[in-house]
Design a protein around this motif. Structure first.
Motif, short mmCIF file in Angstrom:
data_model
loop_
_atom_site.label_atom_id
_atom_site.label_comp_id
_atom_site.label_asym_id
_atom_site.label_seq_id
_atom_site.Cartn_x
_atom_site.Cartn_y
_atom_site.Cartn_z
N ALA A 42 36.95 43.38 30.73
CA ALA A 42 36.82 42.61 31.97
C ALA A 42 38.14 42.56 32.73
O ALA A 42 38.17 42.74 33.96
N TRP A 43 39.22 42.31 32.02
CA TRP A 43 40.54 42.28 32.66
C TRP A 43 40.89 43.66 33.25
O TRP A 43 41.38 43.76 34.37
N SER A 44 40.63 44.70 32.49
CA SER A 44 41.00 46.05 32.94
C SER A 44 40.24 46.45 34.19
O SER A 44 40.84 46.93 35.17
N LEU A 45 38.93 46.29 34.18
CA LEU A 45 38.14 46.65 35.35
C LEU A 45 38.48 45.76 36.54
O LEU A 45 38.45 46.21 37.69
N GLY A 46 38.81 44.49 36.27
CA GLY A 46 39.21 43.59 37.35
C GLY A 46 40.49 44.07 38.03
O GLY A 46 40.58 44.09 39.26
N VAL A 47 41.48 44.46 37.23
CA VAL A 47 42.75 44.96 37.78
C VAL A 47 42.51 46.25 38.57
O VAL A 47 43.02 46.42 39.68
N GLN A 48 41.72 47.15 38.01
CA GLN A 48 41.46 48.42 38.68
C GLN A 48 40.73 48.23 40.01
O GLN A 48 41.07 48.86 41.02
N THR A 49 39.72 47.37 40.00
CA THR A 49 38.97 47.10 41.23
C THR A 49 39.87 46.48 42.29
O THR A 49 39.84 46.87 43.47
N LEU A 50 40.70 45.52 41.88
CA LEU A 50 41.59 44.85 42.82
C LEU A 50 42.57 45.83 43.46
O LEU A 50 42.76 45.84 44.68
N LEU A 51 43.19 46.68 42.64
CA LEU A 51 44.17 47.63 43.16
C LEU A 51 43.54 48.60 44.16
O LEU A 51 44.10 48.87 45.23
N LEU A 52 42.36 49.13 43.82
CA LEU A 52 41.74 50.11 44.70
C LEU A 52 41.19 49.48 45.97
O LEU A 52 41.25 50.08 47.06
#
Length: 300
Positions: free
Chosen positions: A196-206
C-alpha cells in the motif's frame, strides 16, 4: 506453523497476474503512450492495494506496523526503481515482441542475487546460484539474437529490456528491505502494508509529474478507466504475490521462480499477438523449467 512454503504459490500467482497486466499495458501504449500505460498500473492499482490492506486488517492482521525511517527509505527507493523499470520495459515492447522483451527483463535474477547479498545479506546456496544462472540462460536463449531480428535498430529494445531488468532488481531489493525493516505484524500484514505504501508513493509521484507537465495525459488515463482498471487489478494482485514472497524468502528465490512469467507471456503472445514459437525459444523454455526445478529443490 511454518508458512515459509507459501512463497512458492504466491510467486506463481504473481507471475501469472503480471503477464496479464503486461499484456493490458502493452495494448494501452498505442493510445496513452509509454508514460500513460506506466501510470495505469499505479493509479488504478493503488485503490486495490488499499482494499487488500483493509481486508487484512479486518480479518485480524493486528495493528498497522510503524513506518520508520529505514522502512520509508527502502519504500521510496523501490518505488522509484520500479516506475523507471516499468517505463523502460513498455518502451522496449513498442519496438519488439512482447515475449522477447519480457525475456530480456527477466535477466534480473542474477542482479537480484548480487544486490540482495550486498544490501540485505540474503544468502544463496551453490545449488541456488546454479538455478539462477540456468534459468537466466534460458531467458537469454529465448530472446534470441537481438541484432538479427530487425537490423541495427533492434539493439535498442534489447538494451532497454536489460536496463529495465536492473531497475526491477533494485526495486525487489528495496521492497524486501522495507518489509524486513518492519518490527511487528504477520508476514501477510507486513507485505500488504508495504504494498500500500509503495503504490501510494508511486501514484503520488506520477500524478504530480503529469499535473505539472502533462495534464492532458492524466485526463486520458482517467478516461480510459474501463480498460485500465483491469491493468490496475492485475498489477496490484501481482504485487501482492511478489511482496508475500519477499516477506518469506530471499528476493533472488522469488525472482528466479518468477521466471515462469516468461512461459505465461509465451502463451499470451501466441493467443493475443500471433507470435510463433521458435525452436530456440522452446530450448530456452526448457532451461527455465530446469532452473526453476533446481531452485525449488535447493530451497527446501
Amino acid at each position: 506453523m511454518d508458512w515459509t512454503w507459501v512463497w512458492i504459490p504466491a510467486t506463481l500467482f504473481a507471475a501469472a497476474a503480471q503477464a496479464g497486466r503486461n499484456a493490458v499495458q502493452r495494448s494501452l501504449t498505442t493510445t496513452l503512450g509509454t508514460l500513460g500505460a506506466t501510470q495505469v498500473r499505479f493509479l488504478f492499482g493503488f485503490p486495490f492495494a488499499l482494499l487488500f490492506l483493509a481486508l487484512v486488517l479486518a480479518i485480524g492482521g493486528g495493528p498497522a506496523p510503524r513506518a520508520g525511517t529505514g522502512f520509508l527509505l527502502f519504500v521510496l527507493g523501490g518505488a522509484v526503481a520500479q516506475v523507471t523499470a516499468t517505463a523502460l520495459m513498455l518502451a522496449a515492447m513498442r519496438e519488439r515482441s512482447f515475449v522477447v522483451v519480457t525475456a530480456w527483463t527477466k535477466t534480473e535474477p542474477i542482479q537480484v542475487a548480487l544486490f540482495g547479498f550486498a544490501v540485505l545479506g540474503d544468502p544463496l546456496s551453490l545449488m541456488g546460484v546454479a538455478a539462477v544462472l540456468l534459468a537466466t540462460l534460458g531467458v537469454v536463449l529465448m530472446s534470441g539474437n537481438p541484432a538479427s531480428a530487425t537490423g541495427r535498430g533492434s539493439l535498442r529494445p534489447a538494451l532497454l529490456g536489460l536496463v529495465s531488468g536492473a531497475f526491477f532488481a533494485l526495486s525487489a531489493i528495496g521492497f524486501r528491505g522495507a518489509i524486513l525493516a518492519l518490527d511487528s505484524g504477520s508476514f501477510f500484514l507486513q507485505a500488504t502494508w508495504t504494498l500500500a505504501w509503495s503504490l501510494g508513493v508511486q501514484t503520488l509521484l506520477l500524478v504530480i509529474w503529469m499535473v505539472l507537465f502533462n495534464r492532458a495525459l492524466l485526463a486520458a488515463c482517467l478516461a480510459a478507466w474501463r480498460a485500465s482498471i483491469w491493468g490496475g487489478l492485475l498489477g496490484a494482485s501481482a504485487s501482492q504475490g511478489w511482496f508475500l514472497g519477499f516477506a518469506l524468502t530471499a528476493a533472488a528465490n522469488v525472482r528466479t521462480l518468477g521466471l515462469v512469467e516468461v512461459l505465461f507471456a509465451q502463451l499470451l503472445s501466441r493467443r493475443l499477438f500471433s507470435h510463433a514459437t521458435s525452436r530456440r525459444e522452446l530450448a530456452g523454455i526448457a532451461l527455465i523449467v530446469l532452473g526453476v526445478g533446481l531452485l525449488l529443490v535447493s530451497a527446501r
